[in-house]
Enzyme design. Sequence first.
Site, mmCIF file in Angstrom:
data_model
loop_
_atom_site.group_PDB
_atom_site.id
_atom_site.type_symbol
_atom_site.label_atom_id
_atom_site.label_comp_id
_atom_site.label_asym_id
_atom_site.label_seq_id
_atom_site.Cartn_x
_atom_site.Cartn_y
_atom_site.Cartn_z
ATOM 1 N N ASP A 69 0.861 -1.246 0.021
ATOM 2 C CA ASP A 69 -0.084 -0.043 -0.014
ATOM 3 C C ASP A 69 0.853 1.209 0.054
ATOM 4 O OD1 ASP A 69 0.416 0.720 2.988
ATOM 5 O OD2 ASP A 69 -0.375 -1.028 3.338
ATOM 6 N N GLU A 116 21.671 -22.673 -18.731
ATOM 7 C CA GLU A 116 20.864 -21.639 -17.998
ATOM 8 C C GLU A 116 21.670 -20.413 -17.337
ATOM 9 O OE1 GLU A 116 17.165 -24.334 -16.424
ATOM 10 O OE2 GLU A 116 19.181 -24.838 -15.528
#
Length: 621
Positions: A428, A508
Site C-alpha cells: 500500500d 541456464e
Amino acid sequence: YQILNGKYSLPGLPAIYATEDTKADTLIITLEDTRHCFYVHIYYGVLENLDIITRAVCIENHCSDDLYFENIQSTCVDYLHGNFNFHTFYGRHVKERTHQKSPLQHGIQSIGSTRGTSSHQYNPFFILSEQDTTEDTGNCYGFSLLYSGDFSGLAEYDQYDQTRILLGIHPDNFYYCIKPGEKFYAPETAMAFSDCGLGNLSHIYHKAYRNNLCRGKYKTARRPILLNSWEGVYFDFDGDKLVQMAKDASELGVELFVMDDGWFGKRDLDVSGLGDWLVNEEKLGCTLGELSERIYKLGLKFGIWFEPECVNEDSNLYRAHPDWALQVPGKAPCRSRYQLVLDFSREDVRDYIFTHICQVLDSAKIEYLKWDFNRSISDIYSAKLPAKRQGEVAHRYILGLYDMLEKLIQRYPDILIEGCSGGGGRFDAGMLYYTPQIWCSDDTDAIERLSIQYGTSFGYPVSTMGSHVSKCPNEQTGRMTPLNTRATVAMSGTFGYELDVNQMSDEEKALVKAQIKEFKSYDSLIQNGNYYRLTDPSEAQSYHSWEFVAEDKSEALLCIVSLQIHPNGPGNYIKLKGLDPHSAYLIDGKKYPGDVLMNGGLLLPFAKAEYESFRIHITRC
Ligand code: DGJ
C-alpha cells in the site's frame, strides 16, 4: 479556512511531500461542532504539477471532557452526475490485486480490511470510471489511501443517481478517545483524475509515488539486482552454503545477496525462534560480520530478512514476555503460521525489538533489509491500555509500525528496505513512504504474476514491485515456463532471482548472465519510464503485453508473453502507445514510423510454444 504555501505533513503518518520543483498549496477548512466542542480540520494538498489532490482530516478536542469517536473517514467526495464503474483490486495470499470492474448499482459497494493490515484481500486503492472509459479514453477518478491497517472504501449510488465516495480507517473495532486539547489525524488519501483513460490515471500515481512518496537513496538510484535465498534453500543452509550461492550468483552479475528467514534463534522451521533476533552462529558456522565480509569480498552487497512484528510461542522472547503479544485476557490467542503478533502499539515492545535489530545491523555490513509480516492481526487487545480504550489498539499499532520504520530509516538512511507481508499482504501507499519496494506476492509463477503485476500497476509504479525469477517447476503452481519468460516478468519489477544457481545448467547460467546484462541496459527505462498496459491478461486470448516508454519518447521496451498457441492462427498486430507519431523508430534494424506503430501496429513474432516471451527494444532514429 486557511491557504498555506507548500504541502502539509501529518505527524506520525505517511504523506505525499513536495520537492523543489513541485508546486504545492495547502487548504485547511475548519468546521466546528459547537455542541460537543470539537473542530474538524480538513486538509487539502493541491499538487498542481503532479495532478494530485490529497486530503486528510484532523479532529481537535477543545472541550474539557474526553471525546470518543467511532468513525473518522479521511475522504468524502460526492458526484452529482455520472454512471460509474467501480474498479477494485481484490485477492488472497498468492493472488493479490486482481483487477475487477463492476457497474455501480443503487446501494453501497464496499471494500475493506479488518485484518490489521491493508491485506491480500482488498487493496486500499480504487477507481471510479465513467461507463465508456478505456485505457486511453474517458473520465476516471482514483482514490488511494496512504495507510497500512484496517481500512474501508465505499461507493454509494443513491436514490437520486448521485454517487458518494468514502475512504478511511475501518470503523469496525475503532473507538478512539481524544483527550481535551489533543488532536487526532486520520490518514491521507491521494486523489487523481484523468480525462484520457485509465492509463494516464496510472501514470499520475506512478510519478507521484516514485518522486513524492518514496524516499531515500533508492528513490532514484537503481535497485541492486538481488539473489534471495528463500525459494532456493528455505531454512536449510549454513554459512558455507550461502557463500557458495552468493559466489555462483556473483559470477552471473548479481549485485546483492539476501539471506532470508532462518538465520536467528532456533529457526530451522517456521514453528520457533521468531522474536529472538540473535544470530545463530552455530548454524552459520561464523559470525554475521564474517559472513557479510565473505560476501562483500565476492563483490556483492549483503541483505537480511526480519519479521519484527511477530513472535513464536516457542521463543525466548515469548517465554520472557508473554504479555507483549496481542491477546484477549482469558482467551487463547489465535495462531497463524505458529506465530502471534507483538503489541506494536507499545513503545517498550518496539524499543526492545528496535534495539535488537540495530545490534544485528551494526554487527555486519548490511545494505538491504526485508521487513516481513506473515499473518493477519487478531486478538487485538493491548495489556497497556484500559478496556475502554481497546478500540484504539489497531490504529496505534500502525502508528507504532510507522514510528519504528521512521527510526530505522533515519538511523540507516542507506539501507534499502523491502516491505513484505506473506507476499503482497501490505502492498500500500502507506508502506511505500518507508519501504520504496514491496514484495508483490509469494506467487513467483511467471504466468500468475502477469495478472498480479497488471493489477498492481493501476495504482503503483513498477519500481515498487518486488519481482524475482524462481526455479521450475514453479513452487506454487508446478508450472514450467521458459527462463526467458520468467525474466521478462521479473524485469517488469525490481528484478532479482530466488533460486539456487548451483542447481542450474551451464546453458541456464549463460542465459541469466545475459539477462542481467540486458536489464542493466534498460534500468532507467523500466524504473522511470511510462508504463503502458497493452492488454488485459484476464481477457487476453493469445498473448499479454505491456510497454515502457522513456519520458522523452526516445526509446521503448515492448514485452510480450504468449499465453495460448492456435495453429494457423492470424498474425497478431500490437498497437504501441506513447511514441512520437512524427518520429521513426528502429526495431531489429528496420525503420517504422511512430504513427504506424501506434495506429497500425507491430506484427508480433510467432510464438512457437505457450509461455514463450519477447522483449523488443525500440529506439528513435
Ligand atoms: C513470506 C515471504 O513472502 C517470503 O518471501 C519469505 O520471506 C518467507 N515469508 C520467509 O518466512
